[in-house]
Design a protein around this motif. Structure first.
Motif, PDB file in Angstrom:
ATOM      1  N   THR A 117       0.810  -1.206   0.000  1.00 31.63           N
ATOM      2  CA  THR A 117       0.000   0.000   0.000  1.00 31.63           C
ATOM      3  C   THR A 117       0.848   1.262   0.000  1.00 31.63           C
ATOM      4  O   THR A 117       1.918   1.296   0.594  1.00 31.63           O
ATOM      5  N   ASN A 118       0.338   2.289  -0.673  1.00 30.92           N
ATOM      6  CA  ASN A 118       1.003   3.594  -0.625  1.00 30.92           C
ATOM      7  C   ASN A 118       0.683   4.330   0.674  1.00 30.92           C
ATOM      8  O   ASN A 118       1.309   5.343   0.985  1.00 30.92           O
ATOM      9  N   GLY A 119      -0.292   3.848   1.409  1.00 28.77           N
ATOM     10  CA  GLY A 119      -0.608   4.444   2.699  1.00 28.77           C
ATOM     11  C   GLY A 119       0.506   4.193   3.698  1.00 28.77           C
ATOM     12  O   GLY A 119       1.184   3.166   3.641  1.00 28.77           O
ATOM     13  N   TYR A 120       0.700   5.120   4.615  1.00 29.64           N
ATOM     14  CA  TYR A 120       1.753   4.980   5.618  1.00 29.64           C
ATOM     15  C   TYR A 120       1.327   3.975   6.687  1.00 29.64           C
ATOM     16  O   TYR A 120       0.143   3.834   6.992  1.00 29.64           O
ATOM     17  N   ALA A 121       2.311   3.311   7.267  1.00 35.73           N
ATOM     18  CA  ALA A 121       2.033   2.265   8.259  1.00 35.73           C
ATOM     19  C   ALA A 121       1.173   2.783   9.409  1.00 35.73           C
ATOM     20  O   ALA A 121       0.246   2.102   9.861  1.00 35.73           O
ATOM     21  N   LYS A 122       1.457   3.980   9.889  1.00 38.97           N
ATOM     22  CA  LYS A 122       0.734   4.489  11.055  1.00 38.97           C
ATOM     23  C   LYS A 122      -0.749   4.738  10.765  1.00 38.97           C
ATOM     24  O   LYS A 122      -1.565   4.765  11.694  1.00 38.97           O
ATOM     25  N   TYR A 123      -1.098   4.912   9.476  1.00 40.59           N
ATOM     26  CA  TYR A 123      -2.497   5.090   9.109  1.00 40.59           C
ATOM     27  C   TYR A 123      -3.171   3.768   8.762  1.00 40.59           C
ATOM     28  O   TYR A 123      -4.386   3.638   8.903  1.00 40.59           O
ATOM     29  N   GLN A 124      -2.403   2.802   8.277  1.00 41.90           N
ATOM     30  CA  GLN A 124      -2.983   1.560   7.788  1.00 41.90           C
ATOM     31  C   GLN A 124      -3.098   0.466   8.845  1.00 41.90           C
ATOM     32  O   GLN A 124      -4.084  -0.275   8.885  1.00 41.90           O
ATOM     33  N   LEU A 125      -2.092   0.352   9.706  1.00 44.49           N
ATOM     34  CA  LEU A 125      -2.081  -0.760  10.661  1.00 44.49           C
ATOM     35  C   LEU A 125      -3.263  -0.762  11.631  1.00 44.49           C
ATOM     36  O   LEU A 125      -3.808  -1.835  11.931  1.00 44.49           O
ATOM     37  N   PRO A 126      -3.702   0.389  12.138  1.00 45.36           N
ATOM     38  CA  PRO A 126      -4.880   0.352  13.029  1.00 45.36           C
ATOM     39  C   PRO A 126      -6.117  -0.214  12.344  1.00 45.36           C
ATOM     40  O   PRO A 126      -6.908  -0.930  12.967  1.00 45.36           O
ATOM     41  N   VAL A 127      -6.276   0.103  11.055  1.00 46.04           N
ATOM     42  CA  VAL A 127      -7.435  -0.399  10.312  1.00 46.04           C
ATOM     43  C   VAL A 127      -7.299  -1.896  10.056  1.00 46.04           C
ATOM     44  O   VAL A 127      -8.249  -2.662  10.221  1.00 46.04           O
ATOM     45  N   LEU A 128      -6.101  -2.320   9.666  1.00 47.90           N
ATOM     46  CA  LEU A 128      -5.852  -3.747   9.428  1.00 47.90           C
ATOM     47  C   LEU A 128      -6.173  -4.583  10.661  1.00 47.90           C
ATOM     48  O   LEU A 128      -6.812  -5.640  10.571  1.00 47.90           O
ATOM     49  N   LYS A 129      -5.731  -4.103  11.813  1.00 46.96           N
ATOM     50  CA  LYS A 129      -5.956  -4.848  13.051  1.00 46.96           C
ATOM     51  C   LYS A 129      -7.440  -4.900  13.404  1.00 46.96           C
ATOM     52  O   LYS A 129      -7.953  -5.925  13.850  1.00 46.96           O
ATOM     53  N   GLN A 130      -8.125  -3.797  13.234  1.00 46.07           N
ATOM     54  CA  GLN A 130      -9.556  -3.769  13.539  1.00 46.07           C
ATOM     55  C   GLN A 130     -10.331  -4.758  12.679  1.00 46.07           C
ATOM     56  O   GLN A 130     -11.284  -5.401  13.136  1.00 46.07           O
ATOM     57  N   LEU A 131      -9.910  -4.924  11.420  1.00 43.99           N
ATOM     58  CA  LEU A 131     -10.649  -5.757  10.475  1.00 43.99           C
ATOM     59  C   LEU A 131     -10.153  -7.210  10.426  1.00 43.99           C
ATOM     60  O   LEU A 131     -10.715  -8.018   9.697  1.00 43.99           O
ATOM     61  N   GLY A 132      -9.124  -7.514  11.182  1.00 36.38           N
ATOM     62  CA  GLY A 132      -8.602  -8.877  11.182  1.00 36.38           C
ATOM     63  C   GLY A 132      -7.701  -9.201  10.007  1.00 36.38           C
ATOM     64  O   GLY A 132      -7.317 -10.365   9.810  1.00 36.38           O
ATOM     65  N   LEU A 133      -7.331  -8.200   9.231  1.00 37.16           N
ATOM     66  CA  LEU A 133      -6.475  -8.434   8.072  1.00 37.16           C
ATOM     67  C   LEU A 133      -5.021  -8.660   8.456  1.00 37.16           C
ATOM     68  O   LEU A 133      -4.242  -9.207   7.674  1.00 37.16           O
ATOM     69  N   ASP A 134      -4.656  -8.253   9.659  1.00 43.22           N
ATOM     70  CA  ASP A 134      -3.270  -8.443  10.099  1.00 43.22           C
ATOM     71  C   ASP A 134      -2.935  -9.921  10.271  1.00 43.22           C
ATOM     72  O   ASP A 134      -1.766 -10.309  10.255  1.00 43.22           O
ATOM     73  N   THR A 135      -3.944 -10.761  10.412  1.00 45.08           N
ATOM     74  CA  THR A 135      -3.700 -12.200  10.553  1.00 45.08           C
ATOM     75  C   THR A 135      -3.730 -12.914   9.203  1.00 45.08           C
ATOM     76  O   THR A 135      -3.343 -14.081   9.112  1.00 45.08           O
ATOM     77  N   VAL A 136      -4.226 -12.248   8.170  1.00 43.89           N
ATOM     78  CA  VAL A 136      -4.321 -12.841   6.829  1.00 43.89           C
ATOM     79  C   VAL A 136      -3.068 -12.551   6.014  1.00 43.89           C
ATOM     80  O   VAL A 136      -2.518 -13.430   5.355  1.00 43.89           O
ATOM     81  N   PHE A 137      -2.616 -11.294   6.066  1.00 40.32           N
ATOM     82  CA  PHE A 137      -1.440 -10.907   5.311  1.00 40.32           C
ATOM     83  C   PHE A 137      -0.180 -11.188   6.133  1.00 40.32           C
ATOM     84  O   PHE A 137      -0.029 -10.689   7.244  1.00 40.32           O
ATOM     85  N   GLU A 138       0.719 -11.970   5.557  1.00 43.70           N
ATOM     86  CA  GLU A 138       1.944 -12.316   6.265  1.00 43.70           C
ATOM     87  C   GLU A 138       2.946 -11.165   6.269  1.00 43.70           C
ATOM     88  O   GLU A 138       3.807 -11.096   7.142  1.00 43.70           O
ATOM     89  N   GLU A 139       2.824 -10.303   5.287  1.00 45.03           N
ATOM     90  CA  GLU A 139       3.667  -9.109   5.217  1.00 45.03           C
ATOM     91  C   GLU A 139       2.782  -7.920   4.879  1.00 45.03           C
ATOM     92  O   GLU A 139       1.841  -8.044   4.085  1.00 45.03           O
ATOM     93  N   VAL A 140       3.082  -6.780   5.482  1.00 48.51           N
ATOM     94  CA  VAL A 140       2.409  -5.530   5.143  1.00 48.51           C
ATOM     95  C   VAL A 140       3.483  -4.550   4.710  1.00 48.51           C
ATOM     96  O   VAL A 140       4.299  -4.100   5.519  1.00 48.51           O
ATOM     97  N   ILE A 141       3.505  -4.255   3.417  1.00 48.18           N
ATOM     98  CA  ILE A 141       4.508  -3.375   2.833  1.00 48.18           C
ATOM     99  C   ILE A 141       3.883  -1.999   2.653  1.00 48.18           C
ATOM    100  O   ILE A 141       2.910  -1.840   1.905  1.00 48.18           O
ATOM    101  N   THR A 142       4.409  -1.000   3.332  1.00 49.73           N
ATOM    102  CA  THR A 142       3.900   0.367   3.199  1.00 49.73           C
ATOM    103  C   THR A 142       4.955   1.237   2.525  1.00 49.73           C
ATOM    104  O   THR A 142       6.150   0.946   2.585  1.00 49.73           O
ATOM    105  N   SER A 143       4.511   2.310   1.904  1.00 43.63           N
ATOM    106  CA  SER A 143       5.446   3.158   1.162  1.00 43.63           C
ATOM    107  C   SER A 143       6.502   3.775   2.078  1.00 43.63           C
ATOM    108  O   SER A 143       7.679   3.858   1.716  1.00 43.63           O
TER     109      SER A 143
END
Length: 261
Positions: free
Chosen positions: A121-147
């Motif tokens: 994602t082009n979104g910054y980690a500090k903006y994206q990670l809270p949303v990922l965790k809320q939606l349970g996506l942090d357990t699906v994606f093994e890596e989260v690559i931010t710009s």
């Protein structure tokens, strides 16, 4: 056997972030209380974002804190606005959500076919990670690559440098022509374009034939020029036309292994 990665864009591909309906309106309200101006503050924020995109400052275009600092200076006000804290506050059920009812199930279905998944994602980690965790996506994606973590933004191929060391990136899925399709086509991997409002004539065509349909090519060209409305960037089919066109992650999950054989 070499690890095979499929990468996914996040916003408007997998999830809805809180910026449009919650973060930006609150930011505008806070600035209006401090600023003496008749200007449309939301317009100023988006204009700066688009200008950075036009200047191909793709990394800086998603640094909303920096954009707000610059705007406050222009409006001659002092502010301690912290966009990250606002995103965290608004990363709540109903304010952020997955774009398909069975999104997590279908992402896991793709994984069960032998692929590893990463978010890019082009979104910054500090903006994206809270949303990922809320939606349970942090357990699906093994890596989260931010710009900001990589120092590059899509469509710069170096954003995938970390994954290319860990295995083979074989496909990228996203909703933007300029970021996602162009990235995949530059790398020579399967480019998968997701659009949830495809014309009926395109939906009737098999997934792997949709990209050649005249109605889709028109849609694709219109979207390209909308995405690049401040840039004089020509629509080039070899860069802008995807390999696969799907209307949902569910549709992709049914056949992705066939297209990657």
């Amino acid at each position: 056997m070499q690890t095979k990665w499929i990468t996914f864009d996040l916003d408007e591909t997998v999830m809805q972030n809180p910026f449009g309906k919650w973060v930006f309106p609150e930011l505008v309200a806070m600035l209006k209380r401090e600023a003496v101006t008749e200007e449309d503050i939301m317009h100023l924020i988006i204009s700066e974002h688009l200008q950075r995109m036009s200047d191909e400052q793709f990394l800086e275009a998603y640094d909303w804190d920096d954009i707000l600092v610059g705007l406050a200076k222009k409006l001659e006000i002092e502010t301690d606005i912290n966009v990250e804290s606002m995103v965290i506050k608004h990363s709540k059920p109903s304010k952020v959500y997955l774009l398909e009812e069975n999104m997590l199930f279908n992402l896991e279905k793709i994984k069960r076919k032998g692929f590893r998944l990463a978010a890019v994602t082009n979104g910054y980690a500090k903006y994206q990670l809270p949303v990922l965790k809320q939606l349970g996506l942090d357990t699906v994606f093994e890596e989260v690559i931010t710009s900001d973590s990589e120092g590059f933004a899509k469509p710069h191929t170096s954003i995938l440098g970390k994954l290319l060391v860990k295995g083979e990136v074989i496909a990228h899925v996203g909703d933007r022509i300029d970021h996602d399709v162009q990235l995949a086509n530059e790398l020579g991997i399967l480019s998968v374009f997701i659009h949830r409002s495809l014309p009926e004539a395109v939906l009737k065509v098999p997934v792997d034939e949709r990209a050649a349909h005249p109605s889709f090519i028109r849609l694709c060209e219109e979207k390209w020029y909308k995405e690049n409305r401040l840039r004089e960037t020509p629509f080039l089919k070899n860069k802008c036309i995807p390999d696969l066109v799907v209307q949902s992650i569910e549709e992709l999950a049914k056949e992705i292994d066939v297209f990657l054989e």
